[in-house]
Scaffold this active site. Structure first.
Site, PDB file in Angstrom:
ATOM      1  CG  LEU A  39      25.155  -8.390 -21.080  1.00  0.00           C
ATOM      2  CD1 LEU A  39      24.473  -7.808 -22.326  1.00  0.00           C
ATOM      3  CD2 LEU A  39      26.443  -7.614 -20.788  1.00  0.00           C
ATOM      4  CB  THR A  40      24.067  -9.262 -13.760  1.00  0.00           C
ATOM      5  OG1 THR A  40      25.351  -8.657 -13.492  1.00  0.00           O
ATOM      6  CG2 THR A  40      24.216 -10.768 -13.938  1.00  0.00           C
ATOM      7  CG  LEU A  85      37.717 -12.200 -14.714  1.00  0.00           C
ATOM      8  CD1 LEU A  85      37.983 -12.283 -16.205  1.00  0.00           C
ATOM      9  CD2 LEU A  85      38.276 -10.905 -14.165  1.00  0.00           C
ATOM     10  CB  THR A 104      26.422 -16.199  -9.901  1.00  0.00           C
ATOM     11  OG1 THR A 104      25.219 -15.952 -10.626  1.00  0.00           O
ATOM     12  CG2 THR A 104      27.604 -15.683 -10.710  1.00  0.00           C
ATOM     13  CB  THR A 137      38.343 -11.902  -3.741  1.00  0.00           C
ATOM     14  OG1 THR A 137      38.481 -10.890  -2.749  1.00  0.00           O
ATOM     15  CG2 THR A 137      37.462 -13.003  -3.156  1.00  0.00           C
ATOM     16  CG  ASP A 138      42.097  -9.254  -0.699  1.00  0.00           C
ATOM     17  OD1 ASP A 138      40.870  -9.184  -0.907  1.00  0.00           O
ATOM     18  OD2 ASP A 138      42.789  -8.243  -0.430  1.00  0.00           O
ATOM     19  CD  GLU A 139      36.050  -8.951   0.221  1.00  0.00           C
ATOM     20  OE1 GLU A 139      35.068  -9.488   0.772  1.00  0.00           O
ATOM     21  OE2 GLU A 139      36.037  -7.812  -0.247  1.00  0.00           O
ATOM     22  CE1 TYR A 162      32.692 -11.615  -4.406  1.00  0.00           C
ATOM     23  CE2 TYR A 162      34.077 -10.721  -2.659  1.00  0.00           C
ATOM     24  CZ  TYR A 162      33.898 -11.095  -3.980  1.00  0.00           C
ATOM     25  OH  TYR A 162      34.922 -10.944  -4.881  1.00  0.00           O
ATOM     26  CE  LYS A 166      35.505 -14.873  -6.523  1.00  0.00           C
ATOM     27  NZ  LYS A 166      35.313 -14.933  -8.010  1.00  0.00           N
ATOM     28  N   PRO A 217      28.979   8.345   2.431  1.00  0.00           N
ATOM     29  CG  PRO A 217      27.750   6.550   1.544  1.00  0.00           C
ATOM     30  CD  PRO A 217      28.410   7.845   1.164  1.00  0.00           C
ATOM     31  NE  ARG A 226      38.026  -3.935   2.498  1.00  0.00           N
ATOM     32  CZ  ARG A 226      37.793  -4.209   3.786  1.00  0.00           C
ATOM     33  NH1 ARG A 226      38.754  -4.065   4.689  1.00  0.00           N
ATOM     34  NH2 ARG A 226      36.605  -4.623   4.197  1.00  0.00           N
ATOM     35  N   PRO A 294      27.683  -5.280   8.559  1.00  0.00           N
ATOM     36  CG  PRO A 294      25.584  -6.308   8.505  1.00  0.00           C
ATOM     37  CD  PRO A 294      26.409  -5.261   7.821  1.00  0.00           C
ATOM     38  CE1 TYR A 353      26.086   3.550   1.461  1.00  0.00           C
ATOM     39  CE2 TYR A 353      24.987   2.814  -0.538  1.00  0.00           C
ATOM     40  CZ  TYR A 353      26.125   2.901   0.240  1.00  0.00           C
ATOM     41  OH  TYR A 353      27.298   2.312  -0.174  1.00  0.00           O
TER      42      TYR A 353
HETATM   43  P1  NAD Z   1      31.582  -7.011 -11.625  1.00  0.00           P
HETATM   44  O1  NAD Z   1      30.450  -7.203 -10.672  1.00  0.00           O
HETATM   45  O2  NAD Z   1      31.941  -5.642 -12.080  1.00  0.00           O
HETATM   46  O3  NAD Z   1      31.319  -7.872 -12.951  1.00  0.00           O
HETATM   47  C1  NAD Z   1      30.829  -9.178 -12.916  1.00  0.00           C
HETATM   48  C2  NAD Z   1      30.457  -9.571 -14.338  1.00  0.00           C
HETATM   49  O4  NAD Z   1      29.985 -10.927 -14.287  1.00  0.00           O
HETATM   50  C3  NAD Z   1      29.337  -8.725 -14.936  1.00  0.00           C
HETATM   51  O5  NAD Z   1      29.648  -8.384 -16.268  1.00  0.00           O
HETATM   52  C4  NAD Z   1      28.127  -9.632 -14.893  1.00  0.00           C
HETATM   53  O6  NAD Z   1      27.186  -9.395 -15.925  1.00  0.00           O
HETATM   54  C5  NAD Z   1      28.758 -11.014 -15.017  1.00  0.00           C
HETATM   55  N1  NAD Z   1      27.951 -12.062 -14.408  1.00  0.00           N
HETATM   56  C6  NAD Z   1      27.397 -12.070 -13.175  1.00  0.00           C
HETATM   57  N2  NAD Z   1      26.679 -13.186 -12.980  1.00  0.00           N
HETATM   58  C7  NAD Z   1      26.788 -13.919 -14.127  1.00  0.00           C
HETATM   59  C8  NAD Z   1      26.276 -15.174 -14.541  1.00  0.00           C
HETATM   60  N3  NAD Z   1      25.488 -15.904 -13.733  1.00  0.00           N
HETATM   61  N4  NAD Z   1      26.606 -15.626 -15.766  1.00  0.00           N
HETATM   62  C9  NAD Z   1      27.399 -14.903 -16.597  1.00  0.00           C
HETATM   63  N5  NAD Z   1      27.882 -13.688 -16.251  1.00  0.00           N
HETATM   64  C10 NAD Z   1      27.591 -13.202 -15.036  1.00  0.00           C
HETATM   65  O7  NAD Z   1      32.822  -7.751 -10.944  1.00  0.00           O
HETATM   66  P2  NAD Z   1      34.353  -7.322 -10.897  1.00  0.00           P
HETATM   67  O8  NAD Z   1      34.557  -6.380  -9.793  1.00  0.00           O
HETATM   68  O9  NAD Z   1      34.791  -6.979 -12.258  1.00  0.00           O
HETATM   69  O10 NAD Z   1      35.002  -8.717 -10.448  1.00  0.00           O
HETATM   70  C11 NAD Z   1      35.337  -9.695 -11.420  1.00  0.00           C
HETATM   71  C12 NAD Z   1      35.922 -10.900 -10.705  1.00  0.00           C
HETATM   72  O11 NAD Z   1      37.079 -10.519  -9.983  1.00  0.00           O
HETATM   73  C13 NAD Z   1      34.975 -11.546  -9.693  1.00  0.00           C
HETATM   74  O12 NAD Z   1      35.140 -12.927  -9.775  1.00  0.00           O
HETATM   75  C14 NAD Z   1      35.476 -11.012  -8.360  1.00  0.00           C
HETATM   76  O13 NAD Z   1      35.191 -11.932  -7.325  1.00  0.00           O
HETATM   77  C15 NAD Z   1      36.953 -10.892  -8.622  1.00  0.00           C
HETATM   78  N6  NAD Z   1      37.660  -9.859  -7.842  1.00  0.00           N
HETATM   79  C16 NAD Z   1      37.182  -8.586  -7.817  1.00  0.00           C
HETATM   80  C17 NAD Z   1      37.905  -7.605  -7.124  1.00  0.00           C
HETATM   81  C18 NAD Z   1      37.440  -6.167  -7.074  1.00  0.00           C
HETATM   82  O14 NAD Z   1      38.032  -5.358  -6.355  1.00  0.00           O
HETATM   83  N7  NAD Z   1      36.424  -5.773  -7.835  1.00  0.00           N
HETATM   84  C19 NAD Z   1      39.085  -7.947  -6.463  1.00  0.00           C
HETATM   85  C20 NAD Z   1      39.520  -9.277  -6.505  1.00  0.00           C
HETATM   86  C21 NAD Z   1      38.803 -10.217  -7.214  1.00  0.00           C
HETATM   87  O1  DAU Z   2      39.357  -7.296  -1.571  1.00  0.00           O
HETATM   88  C1  DAU Z   2      38.820  -7.618  -2.818  1.00  0.00           C
HETATM   89  C2  DAU Z   2      37.348  -7.301  -2.839  1.00  0.00           C
HETATM   90  O2  DAU Z   2      37.238  -5.897  -2.838  1.00  0.00           O
HETATM   91  C3  DAU Z   2      36.620  -7.898  -4.030  1.00  0.00           C
HETATM   92  O3  DAU Z   2      36.677  -9.299  -3.965  1.00  0.00           O
HETATM   93  C4  DAU Z   2      35.159  -7.439  -4.059  1.00  0.00           C
HETATM   94  O4  DAU Z   2      34.518  -7.924  -5.222  1.00  0.00           O
HETATM   95  C5  DAU Z   2      35.138  -5.932  -4.056  1.00  0.00           C
HETATM   96  O5  DAU Z   2      33.805  -5.476  -4.004  1.00  0.00           O
HETATM   97  C6  DAU Z   2      35.932  -5.378  -2.870  1.00  0.00           C
HETATM   98  O6  DAU Z   2      35.258  -5.666  -1.620  1.00  0.00           O
HETATM   99  P1  DAU Z   2      35.174  -4.579  -0.440  1.00  0.00           P
HETATM  100  O7  DAU Z   2      34.038  -4.918   0.422  1.00  0.00           O
HETATM  101  O8  DAU Z   2      36.495  -4.379   0.205  1.00  0.00           O
HETATM  102  O9  DAU Z   2      34.885  -3.262  -1.337  1.00  0.00           O
HETATM  103  P2  DAU Z   2      33.863  -2.051  -1.171  1.00  0.00           P
HETATM  104  O10 DAU Z   2      34.217  -1.063  -2.227  1.00  0.00           O
HETATM  105  O11 DAU Z   2      32.457  -2.497  -1.061  1.00  0.00           O
HETATM  106  O12 DAU Z   2      34.277  -1.443   0.240  1.00  0.00           O
HETATM  107  C7  DAU Z   2      35.615  -0.999   0.489  1.00  0.00           C
HETATM  108  C8  DAU Z   2      35.677  -0.487   1.919  1.00  0.00           C
HETATM  109  O13 DAU Z   2      34.880   0.708   2.009  1.00  0.00           O
HETATM  110  C9  DAU Z   2      35.089  -1.449   2.936  1.00  0.00           C
HETATM  111  O14 DAU Z   2      35.822  -1.333   4.147  1.00  0.00           O
HETATM  112  C10 DAU Z   2      33.660  -0.926   3.149  1.00  0.00           C
HETATM  113  C11 DAU Z   2      33.816   0.577   2.963  1.00  0.00           C
HETATM  114  N1  DAU Z   2      32.638   1.296   2.422  1.00  0.00           N
HETATM  115  C12 DAU Z   2      32.059   0.800   1.276  1.00  0.00           C
HETATM  116  C13 DAU Z   2      30.973   1.434   0.702  1.00  0.00           C
HETATM  117  C14 DAU Z   2      30.310   0.891  -0.536  1.00  0.00           C
HETATM  118  C15 DAU Z   2      32.181   2.454   3.004  1.00  0.00           C
HETATM  119  O15 DAU Z   2      32.741   2.906   4.045  1.00  0.00           O
HETATM  120  N2  DAU Z   2      31.104   3.083   2.448  1.00  0.00           N
HETATM  121  C16 DAU Z   2      30.466   2.615   1.337  1.00  0.00           C
HETATM  122  O16 DAU Z   2      29.462   3.247   0.891  1.00  0.00           O
END
Ligand code: NAD
Ligand code: DAU
Length: 357
Positions: A39-40, A85, A104, A137-139, A162, A166, A217, A226, A294, A353
């Site tokens: 629960l961060t 996850l 983490t 993640t695809d990143e 990040y 991963k 923004p 994306r 960046p 921001y």
């Molecule tokens: P999120 O940030 O919404 O949730 C992360 C969860 O992990 C939270 O509930 C947090 O409390 C918990 N957590 C964080 N640090 C912890 C720790 N030290 N111990 C136990 N719990 C902890 O993340 P999300 O967007 O749901 O992503 C989940 C997973 O999927 C991640 O591994 C992320 O890399 C991967 N992923 C995310 C996306 C995306 O678009 N969001 C895409 C591809 C992969």
């Molecule tokens: O590709 C999978 C990844 O997608 C996951 O692994 C990550 O956990 C998830 O956060 C996401 O990463 P991105 O960096 O692609 O997502 P984000 O929503 O932060 O940004 C999406 C795009 O939008 C990116 O090109 C940055 C841009 N952006 C983001 C924010 C927050 C903006 O232009 N303005 C913003 O305020």
């Protein structure tokens, strides 16, 4: 696979994790689902209110950095599987605090691998029907130019703290398979969107700002691309891979759905204006180009042929449908949005921001 298994889902209180927990709790009444989450700021039990009383669901507030607690949970529940996850997930935060991501995402993942290795080899050295599923993640693949796709064979080339963390965790998971024979499976997924998404990420941040008529923004020139996938489709992909994926394999998951950020934000504004009864074009006027992230990766796009051909998975909703449902969810869940955007979120937003304006 065993019809009565126990699965630890880490990060189950987060965005994607909560959808995975709900799917498994509802679809598999004979399974016991242990949601292990620290629960961060990103974890929120409000995401799971509808299933918190289910008899096959347990919540354990545990940090994956706490080895003794992981031991206790494994000894208490004797899990057959782990779906991992839990992570620090936001690129912008990783640029400010990279070490949190190392702890983490890297150390935490190795702690979990160690716990699984220790408890599973102790109880059943054949590792029969055990599974450690790492959600990535695809990143990790870096950035694409105007053409091409990431496949499972694309070389790793992470650019942000990040994605570097991963990538490192993915390497450790594969190393535990190759070195110790731990039964693992991995997926690398594209950008998710949908209900319960924390409003630090592009889509929920834009929805929240549109609702409050705040500037939208857009980083840099807005032409970053994306590949978006509805979160419930990611959950069904995880279900397919957990149950049918081959040991030691990796599957890419994507939406076949590329959008340039600026086009996505304009579509979001149009849909939101309709739903909010505003003039067409009103919210678009809030778009503000700000300083770029960046190391910003130019384009991500997933080739999801393998999971489609081998496991029969494909996305179920179009982007327009998914985005419309997502905006509706935020408009109907103002309490959720108000709770997560009060307090610490205000400080995060101001710092993140202010630097960009
Ligand atoms: P999120 O940030 O919404 O949730 C992360 C969860 O992990 C939270 O509930 C947090 O409390 C918990 N957590 C964080 N640090 C912890 C720790 N030290 N111990 C136990 N719990 C902890 O993340 P999300 O967007 O749901 O992503 C989940 C997973 O999927 C991640 O591994 C992320 O890399 C991967 N992923 C995310 C996306 C995306 O678009 N969001 C895409 C591809 C992969
Ligand atoms: O590709 C999978 C990844 O997608 C996951 O692994 C990550 O956990 C998830 O956060 C996401 O990463 P991105 O960096 O692609 O997502 P984000 O929503 O932060 O940004 C999406 C795009 O939008 C990116 O090109 C940055 C841009 N952006 C983001 C924010 C927050 C903006 O232009 N303005 C913003 O305020």
């Amino acid at each position: 696979m065993n019809n009565e298994q126990t699965i630890i889902i880490t990060g189950g209180a987060g965005f994607i994790g909560s959808h995975v927990v709900r799917l498994f709790v509802k679809k598999y009444p004979n399974y016991k689902i242990i949601n292990l989450d620290a629960l961060t700021y990103a974890g929120n039990l409000e995401n799971l209110k509808d299933i918190e009383g289910a008899t096959n669901y347990v919540f354990e507030k545990v940090n994956i950095l706490d080895v003794a607690e992981l031991d206790r949970v494994f000894e208490t529940y004797h899990p057959d599987g782990v779906i991992h996850l839990a992570a620090e997930s936001h690129v912008d935060r990783s640029i400010v605090s990279p070490l949190d991501f190392v702890y983490t995402n890297v150390v935490g993942t190795v702690n979990l691998l160690n716990a699984a290795k220790k408890h599973w080899f102790d109880t059943d050295p054949t590792l029969n029907a055990k599974r450690f599923y790492h959600v990535s993640t695809d990143e990790v693949y870096g950035a694409l130019g105007d053409t091409g796709f990431f496949t499972e064979e694309t070389a790793y080339d992470p650019h942000s703290p990040y994605s570097a963390s991963k990538a490192s965790s993915d390497h450790f998971v594969r190393a535990y398979h190759d070195t110790y024979g731990l039964p693992v499976v991995l997926t690398n997924c594209s950008n998710n969107y949908g209900p319960n998404h924390f409003p630090e990420k592009l889509i929920p941040l834009m929805i929240n700002n549109v609702i409050h008529k705040k500037p939208l923004p857009v980083y840099g020139d807005g032409l970053y691309t994306r590949d978006w996938l509805f979160v419930k489709d990611h959950a069904t992909a995880i279900d397919a891979v957990y149950h049918k994926g081959a040991n030691g394999e990796t599957y890419n998951i994507g939406g076949f759905n590329e959008w340039k950020n600026i086009d996505l934000v304009k579509l979001l504004c149009k849909l939101a204006d309709e739903k909010l009864g505003r003039e067409d074009g009103e919210s678009e006027q809030l778009i503000t180009y700000v300083k770029d992230r960046p190391g910003h990766d130019r384009r991500y796009a997933i080739d999801a042929t393998k999971i489609n051909k081998e496991l029969g998975w494909k996305p179920s909703v179009t982007f327009e449908e998914g985005l419309s449902q997502t905006i509706d969810w935020y408009l109907q869940n103002t309490d959720w949005l108000n709770h997560v955007t009060s307090g610490a979120y205000q400080n995060y937003y101001a710092e993140q921001y202010a630097e960009k304006s």
